[in-house]
Design an enzyme around this catalytic site. Structure first.
Site, mmCIF file in Angstrom:
data_model
loop_
_atom_site.group_PDB
_atom_site.id
_atom_site.type_symbol
_atom_site.label_atom_id
_atom_site.label_comp_id
_atom_site.label_asym_id
_atom_site.label_seq_id
_atom_site.Cartn_x
_atom_site.Cartn_y
_atom_site.Cartn_z
ATOM 1 C CE LYS A 199 6.525 -9.615 -4.875
ATOM 2 N NZ LYS A 199 6.120 -9.123 -3.539
ATOM 3 C CG ASN A 200 2.393 -8.192 -5.816
ATOM 4 O OD1 ASN A 200 3.131 -8.443 -4.868
ATOM 5 N ND2 ASN A 200 2.673 -7.240 -6.686
ATOM 6 N NE ARG A 244 2.993 -2.724 3.353
ATOM 7 C CZ ARG A 244 2.672 -2.020 4.426
ATOM 8 N NH1 ARG A 244 3.538 -1.915 5.398
ATOM 9 N NH2 ARG A 244 1.496 -1.449 4.532
ATOM 10 C CB CYS A 288 11.165 -3.021 -0.629
ATOM 11 S SG CYS A 288 11.676 -4.436 -1.618
ATOM 12 N NE ARG A 329 5.950 -0.905 1.403
ATOM 13 C CZ ARG A 329 6.278 -2.028 0.768
ATOM 14 N NH1 ARG A 329 5.603 -2.411 -0.289
ATOM 15 N NH2 ARG A 329 7.273 -2.774 1.184
ATOM 16 N N PRO A 330 2.182 2.648 5.865
ATOM 17 C CG PRO A 330 0.943 4.571 6.287
ATOM 18 C CD PRO A 330 2.047 4.052 5.425
ATOM 19 C CB ILE A 331 -0.658 -1.601 8.582
ATOM 20 C CG1 ILE A 331 -0.217 -1.436 10.050
ATOM 21 C CG2 ILE A 331 0.445 -2.239 7.745
ATOM 22 C CD1 ILE A 331 -0.035 -2.762 10.761
ATOM 23 C CG ASP A 332 -2.223 4.275 10.191
ATOM 24 O OD1 ASP A 332 -1.500 3.449 10.766
ATOM 25 O OD2 ASP A 332 -1.999 5.502 10.203
ATOM 26 C CG LEU A 333 -5.790 3.033 4.811
ATOM 27 C CD1 LEU A 333 -5.599 3.072 3.305
ATOM 28 C CD2 LEU A 333 -6.986 3.897 5.208
ATOM 29 C CG ASP A 356 5.351 -3.319 -7.815
ATOM 30 O OD1 ASP A 356 5.856 -2.515 -7.013
ATOM 31 O OD2 ASP A 356 4.700 -4.318 -7.441
ATOM 32 C CB ILE A 371 2.614 4.424 -5.256
ATOM 33 C CG1 ILE A 371 1.813 4.461 -6.577
ATOM 34 C CG2 ILE A 371 2.064 3.369 -4.308
ATOM 35 C CD1 ILE A 371 0.354 4.793 -6.420
ATOM 36 N NE ARG A 419 10.994 -9.347 -0.719
ATOM 37 C CZ ARG A 419 10.401 -8.179 -1.014
ATOM 38 N NH1 ARG A 419 11.127 -7.158 -1.448
ATOM 39 N NH2 ARG A 419 9.105 -8.036 -0.876
#
Length: 419
Positions: free
Chosen positions: A22-23, A92, A116, A121-125, A305, A327, A398
């Site tokens: 999936k990933n 996400r 989830c 899980r910020p997307i700043d990076l 995970d 994490i 999912r």
């Protein structure tokens, strides 16, 4: 919503095949935008997340079709740079479209992502990396608008080895002028698989799977054909299923190198594990031993995970195990449900202390996230009596392709109720 009904106590035996990752497939599907042509992708799993992203691709103007486990994506022509809000709020991974669209069209509008509820899980990076490539970013009313005249290569040091940020930067940088170097990049196998897909398309990337990735931007891309790597988390889940039921299972189509930390911890618990080419054999004929310490870390450490599934196993072990989740700060929602089944778990911040019990008991439990839901299914396989796991469609589907069917093929008493 769907539910699983599980009558526990059956020992799992037999063989099971692992589907595509999936990933890995989600960023590869996003990358299919870049070539403006045809991408043939083999070993694509039937998952809710895959269907969601395919629907997005269709909505913005791509043509996507399934032939068995092969996906054919045609991204020729002008695409709609406005990514639909609903799927991004739900999943996400949709944010990965940002880098690909920016790289090809130099403009994209997308909402902030959901997914989830396992913590921030910020997307700043992601955004910082794209800015260093030349993107101008405006955030307003829950949306992100990224645009540029052109992208240019740069040296980017990630404060944390984020998988999503690494992928988004790669997807944008392949079309940038000059060289991009990503330092402290994520090292997950899925990054190396994305690199292989992009290189088959004509990109010039080295270092995928290491902490330094070098990308030479190019202008022309070609059609591509690629086979997705096996899902290491699905493989780990089936290994725990064998262990928690005292079973003996052979898992086909797996890359043992990708699951070394899982193999190590299951070995510590007393399981016998055999490796042969792309197969893993596991047997656990007695009650597992407690694993003293499980600390989640970025790859090649123990994967976050797999934390929930390993916790389910340790609920049945002899002795006490300590889990440290580094994490995500809110990834113990399954613990409350496992306690309903008789587990002895105490949560203290990012630590969980698990004392093994002789028997788990069937109960009505609710899946709160993808991997936590899988852990409840595993606990149900070992529990006395009947376990009902709710929210299967929302979460478990999912990330697992026909989980109930595959477990039944190994001897589990599990049925899916779609109501």
């Amino acid at each position: 919503m769907g539910k699983y009904i599980i009558n526990g106590g059956n020992r799992l035996e037999g063989e099971v095949r692992v589907e595509g990752s999936k990933n890995a497939v989600l960023p590869i599907l996003a990358a299919s935008i870049i070539n403006g042509g045809e991408s043939i992708i083999h070993n694509v799993p039937y998952l809710k997340d895959v269907n969601t992203l395919v629907n997005v691709l269709n909505t913005i103007g791509c043509s996507c079709s399934f032939e068995g486990n092969t996906m054919i994506v045609n991204s020729s022509g002008e695409l709609n740079i406005n990514i639909p809000e609903k799927p991004v709020r739900e999943m996400r991974s949709s944010i990965i479209l940002m880098g690909a669209m920016l790289g090809r069209f130099k403009r994209v509008k997308i909402s902030f992502p959901g997914g989830c509820e396992i913590g921030l899980r910020p997307i700043d990076l992601h955004l910082a990396g794209l800015k260093l490539l030349g993107a101008k970013i405006v955030e307003s009313h829950g949306y992100i608008l990224c645009e540029c005249d052109k992208l240019h290569g740069n040296e980017i040091h990630l404060d944390y080895p984020s998988v999503g940020a690494t992928e988004n930067i790669m997807l944008a940088a392949v079309s940038a002028e000059g060289v991009t170097i990503i330092q402290n990049a994520a090292r997950e196998p899925e990054i190396a698989d994305l690199q292989e897909f992009l290189n088959k398309m004509g990109a010039r990337i080295t270092g995928g799977g290491s902490s330094t990735i070098r990308i030479q931007g190019i202008r022309e891309f070609q059609n591509v054909e690629h086979t997705v790597i096996p899902d290491r988390i699905v493989a780990g889940t089936y290994m725990v299923a064998a262990a928690i039921t005292g079973g003996k299972v052979v898992i086909r189509d797996v890359i043992p190198e990708h699951i070394k930390p899982i193999i190590s911890k299951l070995g510590e618990s007393g399981c016998k594990i055999y490796r042969h080419d792309q197969s893993i054999g596991i047997s656990c004929s007695k009650r597992p031993n407690a694993v003293e310490f499980v600390k989640t870390m970025p790859y090649p450490g123990f994967p976050t995970d797999m934390q929930a599934q390993m916790m389910a196993l340790m609920c049945t072990a002899k002795g006490t195990s300590i889990f440290i989740e580094t994490i995500f700060e809110n990834r113990y929602k399954h613990a409350e449900e496992l306690i309903k089944m008789g587990a002895d778990i105490k949560i203290e911040g990012r630590a969980a202390i698990v004392k093994g019990v002789n028997d788990l008991m069937g109960a009505h439990v609710v899946s709160r996230d993808l991997r936590g839901g899988a852990a409840l299914v595993l606990a149900g396989l070992a529990a006395e009596g009947t376990t009902v796991v709710d929210n299967v469609d929302t979460h478990i589907d999912r990330g697992y392709d026909s989980l109930d069917t595959k477990l039944r093929s190994l001897g589990a008493d599990i049925a899916k109720d779609e109501n």
